[in-house]
Design a protein around this motif. Structure first.
Motif, PDB file in Angstrom:
ATOM      1  N   GLN A   1     -25.925 -23.075  17.169  1.00 15.37           N
ATOM      2  CA  GLN A   1     -24.534 -23.187  17.163  1.00 15.37           C
ATOM      3  C   GLN A   1     -23.988 -22.676  18.777  1.00 15.37           C
ATOM      4  O   GLN A   1     -24.255 -23.295  19.709  1.00 15.37           O
ATOM      5  CB  GLN A   1     -23.520 -22.899  16.328  1.00 15.37           C
ATOM      6  CG  GLN A   1     -23.773 -23.815  15.135  1.00 15.37           C
ATOM      7  CD  GLN A   1     -22.676 -23.626  13.818  1.00 15.37           C
ATOM      8  OE1 GLN A   1     -21.447 -23.045  13.918  1.00 15.37           O
ATOM      9  NE2 GLN A   1     -23.103 -23.817  12.774  1.00 15.37           N
TER      10      GLN A   1
ATOM     11  N   THR B   1     -30.452 -17.511  19.404  1.00 17.90           N
ATOM     12  CA  THR B   1     -31.548 -18.459  19.468  1.00 17.90           C
ATOM     13  C   THR B   1     -32.842 -17.937  20.354  1.00 17.90           C
ATOM     14  O   THR B   1     -33.822 -18.271  19.897  1.00 17.90           O
ATOM     15  CB  THR B   1     -31.048 -19.865  20.029  1.00 17.90           C
ATOM     16  OG1 THR B   1     -29.876 -20.202  19.139  1.00 17.90           O
ATOM     17  CG2 THR B   1     -32.154 -20.925  20.123  1.00 17.90           C
TER      18      THR B   1
ATOM     19  N   THR C   1     -24.946 -20.122  11.892  1.00 18.76           N
ATOM     20  CA  THR C   1     -25.586 -21.245  11.387  1.00 18.76           C
ATOM     21  C   THR C   1     -25.583 -21.414   9.765  1.00 18.76           C
ATOM     22  O   THR C   1     -25.921 -22.282   9.109  1.00 18.76           O
ATOM     23  CB  THR C   1     -26.930 -21.765  11.813  1.00 18.76           C
ATOM     24  OG1 THR C   1     -27.748 -20.590  11.434  1.00 18.76           O
ATOM     25  CG2 THR C   1     -27.018 -21.920  13.179  1.00 18.76           C
TER      26      THR C   1
ATOM     27  N   HIS D   1     -30.324 -24.533   8.625  1.00 18.75           N
ATOM     28  CA  HIS D   1     -31.118 -25.458   9.593  1.00 18.75           C
ATOM     29  C   HIS D   1     -32.169 -24.954  10.410  1.00 18.75           C
ATOM     30  O   HIS D   1     -32.947 -25.624  10.531  1.00 18.75           O
ATOM     31  CB  HIS D   1     -29.786 -26.106  10.551  1.00 18.75           C
ATOM     32  CG  HIS D   1     -28.765 -26.753  10.068  1.00 18.75           C
ATOM     33  ND1 HIS D   1     -29.120 -27.942   9.787  1.00 18.75           N
ATOM     34  CD2 HIS D   1     -27.457 -26.397   9.691  1.00 18.75           C
ATOM     35  CE1 HIS D   1     -28.001 -28.561   9.082  1.00 18.75           C
ATOM     36  NE2 HIS D   1     -26.972 -27.511   9.155  1.00 18.75           N
TER      37      HIS D   1
ATOM     38  N   ARG E   1     -33.187 -28.132  18.312  1.00 16.05           N
ATOM     39  CA  ARG E   1     -32.488 -29.332  18.645  1.00 16.05           C
ATOM     40  C   ARG E   1     -32.241 -30.206  17.734  1.00 16.05           C
ATOM     41  O   ARG E   1     -31.224 -30.880  17.297  1.00 16.05           O
ATOM     42  CB  ARG E   1     -32.790 -29.947  19.900  1.00 16.05           C
ATOM     43  CG  ARG E   1     -31.823 -30.835  20.847  1.00 16.05           C
ATOM     44  CD  ARG E   1     -32.478 -31.591  22.037  1.00 16.05           C
ATOM     45  NE  ARG E   1     -33.404 -32.582  21.586  1.00 16.05           N
ATOM     46  CZ  ARG E   1     -33.032 -33.685  20.898  1.00 16.05           C
ATOM     47  NH1 ARG E   1     -31.947 -34.104  20.700  1.00 16.05           N
ATOM     48  NH2 ARG E   1     -33.988 -34.601  20.582  1.00 16.05           N
ATOM     49  N   GLN E   2     -33.443 -30.804  16.997  1.00 14.45           N
ATOM     50  CA  GLN E   2     -33.438 -31.909  16.192  1.00 14.45           C
ATOM     51  C   GLN E   2     -32.823 -31.629  14.792  1.00 14.45           C
ATOM     52  O   GLN E   2     -32.244 -32.135  14.042  1.00 14.45           O
ATOM     53  CB  GLN E   2     -35.006 -32.153  16.042  1.00 14.45           C
ATOM     54  CG  GLN E   2     -35.565 -33.007  16.962  1.00 14.45           C
ATOM     55  CD  GLN E   2     -37.015 -33.247  16.775  1.00 14.45           C
ATOM     56  OE1 GLN E   2     -37.535 -32.425  16.095  1.00 14.45           O
ATOM     57  NE2 GLN E   2     -37.841 -34.144  17.681  1.00 14.45           N
ATOM     58  N   HIS E   3     -33.032 -30.125  14.730  1.00  9.86           N
ATOM     59  CA  HIS E   3     -32.435 -29.905  13.360  1.00  9.86           C
ATOM     60  C   HIS E   3     -31.179 -29.105  13.358  1.00  9.86           C
ATOM     61  O   HIS E   3     -30.682 -28.459  12.366  1.00  9.86           O
ATOM     62  CB  HIS E   3     -33.239 -28.893  12.506  1.00  9.86           C
ATOM     63  CG  HIS E   3     -34.654 -29.681  11.896  1.00  9.86           C
ATOM     64  ND1 HIS E   3     -34.698 -30.124  10.942  1.00  9.86           N
ATOM     65  CD2 HIS E   3     -35.802 -29.662  12.530  1.00  9.86           C
ATOM     66  CE1 HIS E   3     -35.836 -30.803  10.720  1.00  9.86           C
ATOM     67  NE2 HIS E   3     -36.586 -30.537  11.596  1.00  9.86           N
ATOM     68  N   HIS E   4     -30.403 -29.002  14.624  1.00  7.45           N
ATOM     69  CA  HIS E   4     -29.037 -28.600  14.603  1.00  7.45           C
ATOM     70  C   HIS E   4     -29.157 -27.120  14.349  1.00  7.45           C
ATOM     71  O   HIS E   4     -28.429 -26.625  13.560  1.00  7.45           O
ATOM     72  CB  HIS E   4     -28.123 -29.119  13.844  1.00  7.45           C
ATOM     73  CG  HIS E   4     -27.988 -30.829  14.248  1.00  7.45           C
ATOM     74  ND1 HIS E   4     -27.657 -31.285  15.370  1.00  7.45           N
ATOM     75  CD2 HIS E   4     -28.423 -31.948  13.481  1.00  7.45           C
ATOM     76  CE1 HIS E   4     -27.729 -32.526  15.405  1.00  7.45           C
ATOM     77  NE2 HIS E   4     -28.214 -32.862  14.386  1.00  7.45           N
ATOM     78  N   ALA E   5     -30.226 -26.291  14.747  1.00  5.76           N
ATOM     79  CA  ALA E   5     -30.341 -24.813  14.345  1.00  5.76           C
ATOM     80  C   ALA E   5     -29.799 -23.762  14.994  1.00  5.76           C
ATOM     81  O   ALA E   5     -30.236 -22.729  15.070  1.00  5.76           O
ATOM     82  CB  ALA E   5     -31.957 -24.652  14.115  1.00  5.76           C
TER      83      ALA E   5
END
Ligand code: FES
Ligand code: FES
Length: 161
Positions: free
Chosen positions: A102, A107, A141, A145, A96-100
Motif C-alpha cells: 500500500q 516493500t 497490508t 496479500h 503488483r499482481q497480488h496488491h501486496a
C-alpha cells in the motif's frame, strides 16, 4: 579529535564502489547517502522492522545494524538490483499482481528478505511462509496479500541453492 576515515570497497548490484567513510557510518546510511541508493528504507533503526533489509554475500541482513566498514569486500544486493519502474523484477511483479503493498515503505525490505527466502527456504506451506516473513513488519497490508505473492513465487521457483 575527528575519527580516522577508512577506505571501503564493495560491490553493489554488481557495480564496484570505493569510498572513504567514518568508521561509525551505518551501511544503510552508506547506501542511501553516499551511493544515492534510497530504495533501502530506514524505519526503526534498531533491527526490528526489516525495512532496511539488503543481501550481503547471498544472505539477508539488516543494514541498520551493520557498519559500512563491515561490508568491505562484500557483494551487496539492494532493491535497485531487482528491476526498475519500466521493467519490474519477478518479485516486484508478484507484489503488483497480488496488491501486496500500500504505502510501500516496507516493500524494499520485504522484497530483499523474500529474495533470500526463495533461494534458501522450502516455503512449502503458508505457515512456513508466514514464519519466514516474520522478521519484516508491514503496517498497511495485513500480510495476506504478501503471503499470496510469496506462495505463487515459491511454486514457480527452481531448485533451492
Ligand atoms: S530500519 Fe533496520 S530493522 Fe528497522
Ligand atoms: S505497505 Fe505500508 S508499511 Fe507495508
Amino acid at each position: 579529535m575527528p575519527e580516522k576515515k577508512i577506505t571501503l570497497s564493495v560491490s553493489v548490484n554488481g557495480v564496484a564502489h570505493t569510498a572513504t567513510v567514518e568508521p561509525r557510518m551505518l551501511l544503510s546510511d552508506f547506501l542511501r547517502h553516499e551511493l544515492g541508493l534510497t530504495g533501502t528504507h530506514v524505519g526503526c533503526e534498531h533491527g526490528v522492522c526489516g525495512a532496511c533489509t539488503v543481501i550481503l554475500d547471498g544472505r539477508s541482513a539488516r543494514s541498520c545494524l551493520t557498519l559500512a566498514v563491515q561490508a568491505e569486500g562484500v557483494e551487496i544486493e539492494t532493491v535497485e538490483g531487482q528491476g526498475s519502474v519500466d521493467r519490474l523484477g519477478r518479485i516486484q511483479e508478484a507484489f503488483r499482481q497480488h496488491h501486496a503493498l500500500q504505502c510501500g515503505f516496507c516493500t524494499p525490505g520485504f522484497i530483499m528478505a523474500i529474495t533470500d527466502m526463495l533461494r534458501h527456504h522450502p516455503l512449502e506451506s503458508d505457515e512456513q511462509i508466514r514464519e519466514a516473513l516474520s522478521g519484516n513488519i508491514c503496517r498497511c497490508t495485513g500480510y495476506e496479500h504478501i503471503v499470496n505473492a510469496v506462495r505463487e513465487l515459491a511454486r514457480e521457483r527452481g531448485p533451492l541453492t
